[in-house]
Structure formats: structure tokens, C-alpha cells
Scaffold this motif. Structure first.
Motif, PDB file in Angstrom:
ATOM      1  N   GLN A  39     123.857 -21.766  21.253  1.00  0.00           N
ATOM      2  CA  GLN A  39     124.884 -22.802  21.143  1.00  0.00           C
ATOM      3  C   GLN A  39     126.123 -22.262  20.448  1.00  0.00           C
ATOM      4  OE1 GLN A  39     123.559 -26.559  19.500  1.00  0.00           O
ATOM      5  NE2 GLN A  39     125.651 -27.267  19.111  1.00  0.00           N
ATOM      6  N   LEU A  40     125.927 -21.395  19.449  1.00  0.00           N
ATOM      7  CA  LEU A  40     127.072 -20.781  18.766  1.00  0.00           C
ATOM      8  C   LEU A  40     127.879 -19.934  19.740  1.00  0.00           C
ATOM      9  CD1 LEU A  40     128.471 -20.307  15.973  1.00  0.00           C
ATOM     10  CD2 LEU A  40     127.101 -18.207  15.827  1.00  0.00           C
ATOM     11  N   TYR A  41     127.178 -19.155  20.574  1.00  0.00           N
ATOM     12  CA  TYR A  41     127.867 -18.346  21.582  1.00  0.00           C
ATOM     13  C   TYR A  41     128.717 -19.214  22.507  1.00  0.00           C
ATOM     14  CZ  TYR A  41     125.190 -14.037  20.622  1.00  0.00           C
ATOM     15  OH  TYR A  41     124.657 -12.912  20.049  1.00  0.00           O
ATOM     16  N   VAL A  42     128.137 -20.331  22.967  1.00  0.00           N
ATOM     17  CA  VAL A  42     128.863 -21.222  23.884  1.00  0.00           C
ATOM     18  C   VAL A  42     130.125 -21.752  23.214  1.00  0.00           C
ATOM     19  CG1 VAL A  42     128.779 -23.445  25.080  1.00  0.00           C
ATOM     20  CG2 VAL A  42     126.836 -21.879  25.235  1.00  0.00           C
ATOM     21  N   GLY A  43     130.000 -22.193  21.965  1.00  0.00           N
ATOM     22  CA  GLY A  43     131.154 -22.717  21.248  1.00  0.00           C
ATOM     23  C   GLY A  43     132.240 -21.687  21.037  1.00  0.00           C
ATOM     24  N   ARG A  44     131.849 -20.476  20.665  1.00  0.00           N
ATOM     25  CA  ARG A  44     132.848 -19.428  20.416  1.00  0.00           C
ATOM     26  C   ARG A  44     133.470 -18.921  21.725  1.00  0.00           C
ATOM     27  NH1 ARG A  44     134.090 -17.449  15.983  1.00  0.00           N
ATOM     28  NH2 ARG A  44     134.492 -15.319  16.726  1.00  0.00           N
ATOM     29  N   LEU A  45     132.686 -18.871  22.785  1.00  0.00           N
ATOM     30  CA  LEU A  45     133.246 -18.478  24.081  1.00  0.00           C
ATOM     31  C   LEU A  45     134.255 -19.519  24.565  1.00  0.00           C
ATOM     32  CD1 LEU A  45     133.118 -16.406  26.414  1.00  0.00           C
ATOM     33  CD2 LEU A  45     131.403 -17.886  27.483  1.00  0.00           C
ATOM     34  N   MET A  46     133.916 -20.801  24.394  1.00  0.00           N
ATOM     35  CA  MET A  46     134.826 -21.879  24.795  1.00  0.00           C
ATOM     36  C   MET A  46     136.089 -21.850  23.939  1.00  0.00           C
ATOM     37  SD  MET A  46     133.977 -25.943  25.091  1.00  0.00           S
ATOM     38  CE  MET A  46     135.255 -27.103  25.597  1.00  0.00           C
ATOM     39  N   GLU A  47     135.945 -21.547  22.662  1.00  0.00           N
ATOM     40  CA  GLU A  47     137.113 -21.425  21.792  1.00  0.00           C
ATOM     41  C   GLU A  47     138.018 -20.288  22.275  1.00  0.00           C
ATOM     42  OE1 GLU A  47     138.304 -20.636  17.086  1.00  0.00           O
ATOM     43  OE2 GLU A  47     136.197 -20.748  17.682  1.00  0.00           O
ATOM     44  N   GLY A  48     137.410 -19.193  22.693  1.00  0.00           N
ATOM     45  CA  GLY A  48     138.186 -18.079  23.224  1.00  0.00           C
ATOM     46  C   GLY A  48     138.964 -18.449  24.470  1.00  0.00           C
ATOM     47  N   LEU A  49     138.345 -19.249  25.349  1.00  0.00           N
ATOM     48  CA  LEU A  49     139.049 -19.697  26.560  1.00  0.00           C
ATOM     49  C   LEU A  49     140.298 -20.502  26.209  1.00  0.00           C
ATOM     50  CD1 LEU A  49     136.005 -20.786  28.772  1.00  0.00           C
ATOM     51  CD2 LEU A  49     137.484 -18.798  29.134  1.00  0.00           C
ATOM     52  N   CYS A  50     140.244 -21.215  25.095  1.00  0.00           N
ATOM     53  CA  CYS A  50     141.418 -21.990  24.651  1.00  0.00           C
ATOM     54  C   CYS A  50     142.434 -21.095  23.951  1.00  0.00           C
ATOM     55  CB  CYS A  50     140.973 -23.105  23.712  1.00  0.00           C
ATOM     56  SG  CYS A  50     139.908 -24.345  24.497  1.00  0.00           S
ATOM     57  N   ILE A  51     141.977 -20.254  23.037  1.00  0.00           N
ATOM     58  CA  ILE A  51     142.886 -19.395  22.275  1.00  0.00           C
ATOM     59  C   ILE A  51     143.594 -18.406  23.196  1.00  0.00           C
ATOM     60  CG2 ILE A  51     142.932 -17.524  20.573  1.00  0.00           C
ATOM     61  CD1 ILE A  51     140.938 -19.098  18.924  1.00  0.00           C
ATOM     62  N   GLY A  52     142.900 -17.916  24.216  1.00  0.00           N
ATOM     63  CA  GLY A  52     143.520 -16.985  25.143  1.00  0.00           C
ATOM     64  C   GLY A  52     144.734 -17.575  25.841  1.00  0.00           C
ATOM     65  N   GLN A  53     144.744 -18.884  26.009  1.00  0.00           N
ATOM     66  CA  GLN A  53     145.888 -19.539  26.658  1.00  0.00           C
ATOM     67  C   GLN A  53     147.084 -19.675  25.717  1.00  0.00           C
ATOM     68  OE1 GLN A  53     144.848 -22.964  29.324  1.00  0.00           O
ATOM     69  NE2 GLN A  53     142.767 -22.588  28.604  1.00  0.00           N
ATOM     70  N   THR A  54     146.829 -19.716  24.409  1.00  0.00           N
ATOM     71  CA  THR A  54     147.935 -19.921  23.464  1.00  0.00           C
ATOM     72  C   THR A  54     148.933 -18.779  23.491  1.00  0.00           C
ATOM     73  OG1 THR A  54     146.777 -18.894  21.570  1.00  0.00           O
ATOM     74  CG2 THR A  54     146.411 -21.246  21.959  1.00  0.00           C
ATOM     75  N   VAL A  55     148.460 -17.548  23.750  1.00  0.00           N
ATOM     76  CA  VAL A  55     149.367 -16.402  23.716  1.00  0.00           C
ATOM     77  C   VAL A  55     150.234 -16.324  24.968  1.00  0.00           C
ATOM     78  CG1 VAL A  55     147.850 -15.060  22.203  1.00  0.00           C
ATOM     79  CG2 VAL A  55     147.604 -14.842  24.677  1.00  0.00           C
ATOM     80  N   GLY A 115     139.462 -14.336  29.516  1.00  0.00           N
ATOM     81  CA  GLY A 115     139.425 -15.348  30.569  1.00  0.00           C
ATOM     82  C   GLY A 115     140.454 -16.438  30.364  1.00  0.00           C
ATOM     83  N   GLY A 116     140.683 -16.812  29.093  1.00  0.00           N
ATOM     84  CA  GLY A 116     141.674 -17.839  28.798  1.00  0.00           C
ATOM     85  C   GLY A 116     143.073 -17.435  29.207  1.00  0.00           C
ATOM     86  N   SER A 117     143.418 -16.173  28.970  1.00  0.00           N
ATOM     87  CA  SER A 117     144.737 -15.680  29.384  1.00  0.00           C
ATOM     88  C   SER A 117     144.910 -15.768  30.891  1.00  0.00           C
ATOM     89  CB  SER A 117     144.914 -14.230  28.924  1.00  0.00           C
ATOM     90  OG  SER A 117     144.882 -14.128  27.529  1.00  0.00           O
ATOM     91  N   ASN A 150     128.396  -9.204  18.670  1.00  0.00           N
ATOM     92  CA  ASN A 150     128.474 -10.230  19.717  1.00  0.00           C
ATOM     93  C   ASN A 150     129.081 -11.526  19.178  1.00  0.00           C
ATOM     94  OD1 ASN A 150     127.339  -8.594  21.670  1.00  0.00           O
ATOM     95  ND2 ASN A 150     125.260  -9.341  21.351  1.00  0.00           N
ATOM     96  N   ILE A 151     128.685 -11.900  17.983  1.00  0.00           N
ATOM     97  CA  ILE A 151     129.220 -13.124  17.372  1.00  0.00           C
ATOM     98  C   ILE A 151     130.715 -12.975  17.108  1.00  0.00           C
ATOM     99  CG2 ILE A 151     129.163 -14.606  15.330  1.00  0.00           C
ATOM    100  CD1 ILE A 151     126.149 -13.968  15.120  1.00  0.00           C
ATOM    101  N   THR A 152     131.093 -11.846  16.502  1.00  0.00           N
ATOM    102  CA  THR A 152     132.498 -11.664  16.118  1.00  0.00           C
ATOM    103  C   THR A 152     133.415 -11.497  17.326  1.00  0.00           C
ATOM    104  OG1 THR A 152     132.139  -9.275  15.855  1.00  0.00           O
ATOM    105  CG2 THR A 152     131.913 -10.647  13.882  1.00  0.00           C
ATOM    106  N   SER A 153     132.916 -10.893  18.403  1.00  0.00           N
ATOM    107  CA  SER A 153     133.782 -10.576  19.541  1.00  0.00           C
ATOM    108  C   SER A 153     133.747 -11.627  20.646  1.00  0.00           C
ATOM    109  CB  SER A 153     133.386  -9.218  20.140  1.00  0.00           C
ATOM    110  OG  SER A 153     132.074  -9.243  20.640  1.00  0.00           O
ATOM    111  N   MET A 154     132.920 -12.672  20.506  1.00  0.00           N
ATOM    112  CA  MET A 154     132.788 -13.660  21.580  1.00  0.00           C
ATOM    113  C   MET A 154     134.102 -14.391  21.858  1.00  0.00           C
ATOM    114  SD  MET A 154     130.579 -14.572  23.806  1.00  0.00           S
ATOM    115  CE  MET A 154     129.117 -13.832  23.090  1.00  0.00           C
ATOM    116  N   VAL A 155     134.869 -14.680  20.814  1.00  0.00           N
ATOM    117  CA  VAL A 155     136.155 -15.341  21.007  1.00  0.00           C
ATOM    118  C   VAL A 155     137.126 -14.414  21.734  1.00  0.00           C
ATOM    119  CG1 VAL A 155     138.210 -16.204  19.803  1.00  0.00           C
ATOM    120  CG2 VAL A 155     135.951 -16.995  19.118  1.00  0.00           C
TER     121      VAL A 155
END
Length: 559
Positions: free
Chosen positions: A129-145, A89-91, A78-83
Motif C-alpha cells: 500500500q505504501l508503494y501504491v501511495g508513493r507511486l501515485m504521488e510521483g504521478l502527480c509530482i511529475g506533472q508539477t515540473v 510517468g507523471g511528466s 525502492n521506498i525512496t525512489s518510488m516517487v
């Protein structure tokens, strides 16, 4: 600057292109949006090492003796795949933001959001809190591609469009090897009990995001997005700045005219495109449907060749061939260096020099042979997976060969699938649906990556290591046929010439499309224009031509 111009003229077909278009403004924009690829790669490289560090495990319950092995495995995954989950969703978010606010403003918003997400993570005391941070990071990284490939395809001259996109793809591995070495360095020089072992590598993301944020303010918006937004006059001005040519230069006039004509033809044929209508076009307009299915199948074949999972699980995989102790982290870092190096060798000397298809053939062949060797090794030496087994003699030498082949799978991947999966999306799709199509494709990309990453540990058990690598080999063979039959050669074509190519019957596009339908766009004939043998369309001519196309379209459809 002369060195760069000599380089491009030597290795790329720049005939007919004014030398001024290869300039520092273009190079800087390619650098900023190219290095954006490391946003995704950094997390992929660092998270596998972070979850093995004792301070991180103690902080977030990965050493909890009250949890079962299954519960601990689920917590770790769960930790590794949260991003990755957030990236899906970011994409999808990017299909709105990139169209609404443009490429530059969306990138700036992503950088700010990424910094906030990292701050949330490094201040985390609880797993929630770690989950929230990594999920939010994923929403940003998904847009970069979506942002990176779209912008690079739209500003790069067709002569180096493959190079520009491969710089983005290669930056994934720049981020990966950088994070692996930072992890390794922190493990060597910081106390195992100190939270700095995981906080420092995480905080480095703030530096990367800050650099991209500052750099974005020095780049120009995509001229194609400006045309699509109705700001044609500004698009010509911006394009002249990017190309270092006067606004009335034939190259600038032709490129803007090509963009306008393509967009007007799309609007005449389909009307004003809403998001829902654009989604329908992806699957109900024949020529676009072929392109979207081509891109989606590329994601399936690329991800299930298992090269991405090899990167994530490299520490575990090198253990299967006899590597023990801290060397597992070191070999993961070396894999990052190998992929980074081969990605940029491919970017500068392969993708535009050989073309898309030949580059993919080369990469898949290398990846297939390396994957098959590893499969055969595990088939012949199944004891290599046992922790207490020590290989000797010829088996030990074969194990060293298998380790080398794990690195070679990365070389093949970066020369082939890794470049193509980003490049063809942004190159093939029409301007009217490019953002939404690329966003959908990359959401599918992350879904496949998530599925493959989650599946590999189970595959290694249920299929055995040998069966897993035989499966990947079979996928690569299927990919070679796919590339030969379905994928057309689009190197050196203008973005506005793609429509004619994909209007051909589906069964000839991949094998004969490039020959049957050469590039006839305005900038393809710029040398004739400069010599006075080709008239640049006036605004009146342009409107008349568009009207004629509309009439022909209506007659064809029986309207």
C-alpha cells in the motif's frame, strides 16, 4: 505595491514596459505556481530522514532480521525512489493533460490526486500500500515540473521571466528545508516508537496541496494556451486582467498579435500538430531539434554533477567528514536552508540581472571549486570515511572545510544548473510543442535523477569518495564548455522571438546568436507603438503577413 515596482525598475530592465504590468494579480499567480516547486522538494528532503526512523522501519520491514543486507538496501531504495519513478510517468502524462485541460485545471487535478496519494500512505500498514501511495504521488509530482515552468513562462513579462521560473526552482529547496526541519523536530519531540514520527511529516503534504488547490482558483488561465485552443478573444481579456491594462492597449494588442503570429506560422509550416507529429518535430525540425538536444544535454550535465545526490545522501556524506549522531539530520536541514536562500538570491538578483549564461558560469564555477576541494580532501585523507577514525589537527580543520564545501556545492547548484534546467525548457520551445517537449525533457530529468541517486552509493564504493567527486568535477568542467559554445543568451527575449534565434547555424547560436539575432517581436517595440511610430497590425494585415511567411517558407523548401 510601489515598493515592488521600484524594486523591479531598479534591478531589471523594464524600459518600454508599462508599469501597470507589474501588479498584484501577476505576483499572486507567480507565487502560487512558484511555490508549486516545493511539491517535489518536500519529498526529496523528507524521505531520507523518514526511512531512518525506527517506527517506520518496524512498520515496513526495514528492521527485519530475516532479510540480508542487500535485501534491506533494495527495500530502502525502492521506498525512496518510488516517487521518482512515478514522476517519470507523471511528466509524460502532463504532455496530454496540460494541453487538453489547460494549466489551471491540470494543477487542480494534480492537487486532488496528491491528497489522495498521501492519505493512502499515512493509512498504510503493508509495504504494498505504501508503494501504491508513493507511486501515485510521483504521478502527480511529475506533472508539477511541466505545469509550473510552462505557466510561469507564459504569463510573466519577459523582463522578469527568469525570476518567475527561479521562484519555482527555489521552492524545491523551500520544500526540502521545511521537510528536514519537520523531520528533525519530530525526532526530538515525539517518542521513537510512535508512528507519528513519520505520519505527521507525511500528512503535511495535504496542507501544501490544499493551499495550492485553493490558490489555483484565484489565478487566470495562460493566455497563450487560450490562443492555442482557438479562444483568441478570451485570451485578450485574460491578458488584460493579468497585465492590468485595457484590452485595446498597444502592449496587449502586440502581445496577443505576437502569440497569434507565432502559432499561425507554426501551423502554416507544419499543419495541424498531433501528438505524434509534435514528437517528430522535436527531432526532425532543425531549429527545434537543436533546442531539445540542448535541454536534454543540460539535464545530463546538471544531474551528473551530483549536486542532487548530495542533497539526498547528505546524512551519509557529512558522516564521511566526521559528523556523528543526530547532527547528521541537523546538517541536512541546514543544507536545505542554504540551498533555499541561495536559490532566491539567484532568482531576485542574478538570473535576470546577469543573464542566463553568466548566472550559469557563476554557479558552475562555485560548484566546481567546492566539489574539487571535497575530492582533494578525500584523496589526501582517505581515512575520513572510516567510522572509527577521529581527525585531529590540520586534518580536522580540513574536514570542517570539506563540510563547508558540501554546502557550497548547493550554493553553486542553485545559482547555476538548478535554475537553468527548468528555465530554458519553457523559454526556448515553440508554443506548438512546448508542453510535449517540456514533458519529455522533465521525464528525462527524473530518469537521470533516479539513475544518479541509485548510482551514488555504488560510485562511492567502486570509485571511492575521492574518485566520485573528481568525476563530478570533470562533468562541471565539461558543463562550462557546453555553456560557452552551445547555450545562447535568451534573457529579456520574448517567447515569440526564439524561432529566429534558433534558425541560425548551430555553431554560432551559443557564441554569437544573441548579437546576430536581436528580439524584433511586437512587444520589443512597444515604446514606439505608444508614441505612434509603430502601427499595431490589423487583423487583415496579420493574415496577409502570415500568408507571405507561408509563401516564403514554401519557396525556401522548393514546394
Amino acid at each position: 505595491m510601489a515598493v515592488f515596482k521600484n524594486f523591479f525598475s531598479k534591478f531589471y530592465n523594464t524600459a518600454g514596459a508599462p508599469p501597470e504590468i507589474f501588479n498584484r494579480t501577476l505576483y499572486f499567480a507567480i507565487f502560487v505556481f512558484g511555490i508549486l516547486g516545493c511539491a517535489r522538494g518536500y519529498d526529496e528532503g523528507y524521505i531520507g530522514g523518514i526511512v531512518t526512523k525506527s517506527s517506520f522501519k518496524n512498520q515496513f520491514g526495514l528492521n527485519d532480521p530475516t532479510k540480508t543486507a542487500t535485501e534491506l538496501a533494495n527495500l530502502k531504495s525502492n521506498i525512496t525512489s518510488m516517487v521518482i519513478l512515478g514522476s517519470i510517468g507523471g511528466s509524460l502524462l502532463a504532455m496530454y493533460f496540460v494541453d487538453k485541460f489547460g494549466r489551471i485545471r491540470t494543477l487542480q487535478g494534480v492537487c486532488v490526486g496528491w491528497i489522495v496519494a498521501v492519505v493512502i500512505q499515512i493509512t498504510s500498514k503493508k509495504i504494498g500500500q505504501l508503494y501504491v501511495g508513493r507511486l501515485m504521488e510521483g504521478l502527480c509530482i511529475g506533472q508539477t515540473v511541466v505545469i509550473g515552468p510552462c505557466y510561469l513562462s507564459e504569463i510573466a513579462p519577459k523582463n522578469i521571466r527568469g525570476l518567475a521560473n527561479c521562484i519555482f526552482a527555489g521552492a524545491v529547496y523551500f520544500g526540502s528545508f521545511m521537510s528536514n526541519f519537520i523531520n528533525y523536530g519530530c525526532a526530538l519531540h515525539m517518542p521513537a516508537s510512535s508512528s507519528k514520527q513519520w505520519v505527521v511529516p507525511t500528512a503535511i503534504k495535504i496542507v501544501i496541496a490544499g493551499f495550492l488547490l485553493v490558490g489555483s482558483f484565484l489565478c487566470h488561465e495562460s493566455p497563450r494556451w487560450l490562443v492555442k485552443s482557438g479562444n483568441v478573444e478570451k485570451s485578450g481579456l485574460v491578458l488584460s486582467k493579468i497585465r492590468h491594462l485595457p484590452e485595446d492597449h498597444p502592449y496587449i494588442l502586440s502581445e496577443v498579435s505576437d502569440i497569434q503570429e507565432q502559432l499561425y506560422v507554426e501551423k502554416e509550416a507544419t499543419g495541424k500538430v498531433s501528438k505524434l507529429k509534435a514528437l517528430k518535430e522535436l527531432f526532425f525540425v532543425k531549429s527545434i531539434r537543436y533546442r531539445i538536444l540542448l535541454a536534454l544535454s543540460a539535464q545530463i550535465l546538471g544531474q551528473w554533477s551530483c549536486a542532487g545526490s548530495i542533497t539526498v545522501y547528505m546524512p551519509e556524506l557529512v558522516a564521511l567528514v566526521g559528523v556523528r549522531g543526530t547532527k547528521k539530520l541537523l546538517y541536512s536541514a541546514i543544507l536545505g536552508v542554504v540551498k533555499f536562500s541561495s536559490a532566491y538570491i539567484g532568482a531576485f538578483f542574478v538570473i535576470d540581472f546577469l543573464g542566463r549564461k553568466k548566472a550559469l558560469y557563476l554557479g558552475m564555477t562555485i560548484q566546481f571549486l567546492a566539489t574539487l576541494y571535497v575530492a582533494l580532501f578525500f584523496q589526501i585523507v582517505p581515512q575520513a570515511t572510516d567510522d572509527d577514525y577521529t581527525m585531529t589537527g590540520s586534518k580536522k580543520h580540513a574536514g570542517v572545510g570539506a563540510l563547508a564545501m558540501l554546502f557550497m556545492t548547493g550554493v553553486g547548484w542553485t545559482l547555476g544548473w538548478n535554475s537553468i534546467q527548468y528555465l530554458i525548457n519553457s523559454e526556448m520551445l515553440p508554443l506548438g510543442v512546448r508542453n510535449i517537449g517540456t514533458a519529455l525533457i522533465m521525464a528525462f530529468h527524473f530518469a537521470n535523477q533516479y539513475g544518479n541517486t541509485k548510482a551514488l552509493p555504488t560510485m562511492l564504493i567502486s570509485l571511492t569518495p575521492a574518485g566520485t567527486f573528481f568525476f563530478a568535477s570533470a562533468v562541471l568542467l565539461l558543463g562550462l564548455f557546453w555553456a560557452w559554445f552551445f547555450l545562447p543568451e535568451i534573457a529579456g527575449r520574448s517567447l515569440e522571438s526564439m524561432e529566429d534565434l534558433f534558425d541560425l547555424p548551430w555553431y554560432v547560436i551559443g557564441r554569437k546568436g544573441a548579437k546576430l539575432c536581436p528580439d524584433n517581436s511586437g512587444i520589443a517595440h512597444i515604446r514606439e507603438a505608444e508614441e505612434g511610430n509603430l502601427d499595431i497590425k490589423s487583423e487583415q494585415d496579420f493574415v496577409e503577413n502570415v500568408s507571405q511567411v507561408s509563401v516564403e517558407y514554401d519557396l525556401e523548401k522548393g514546394v
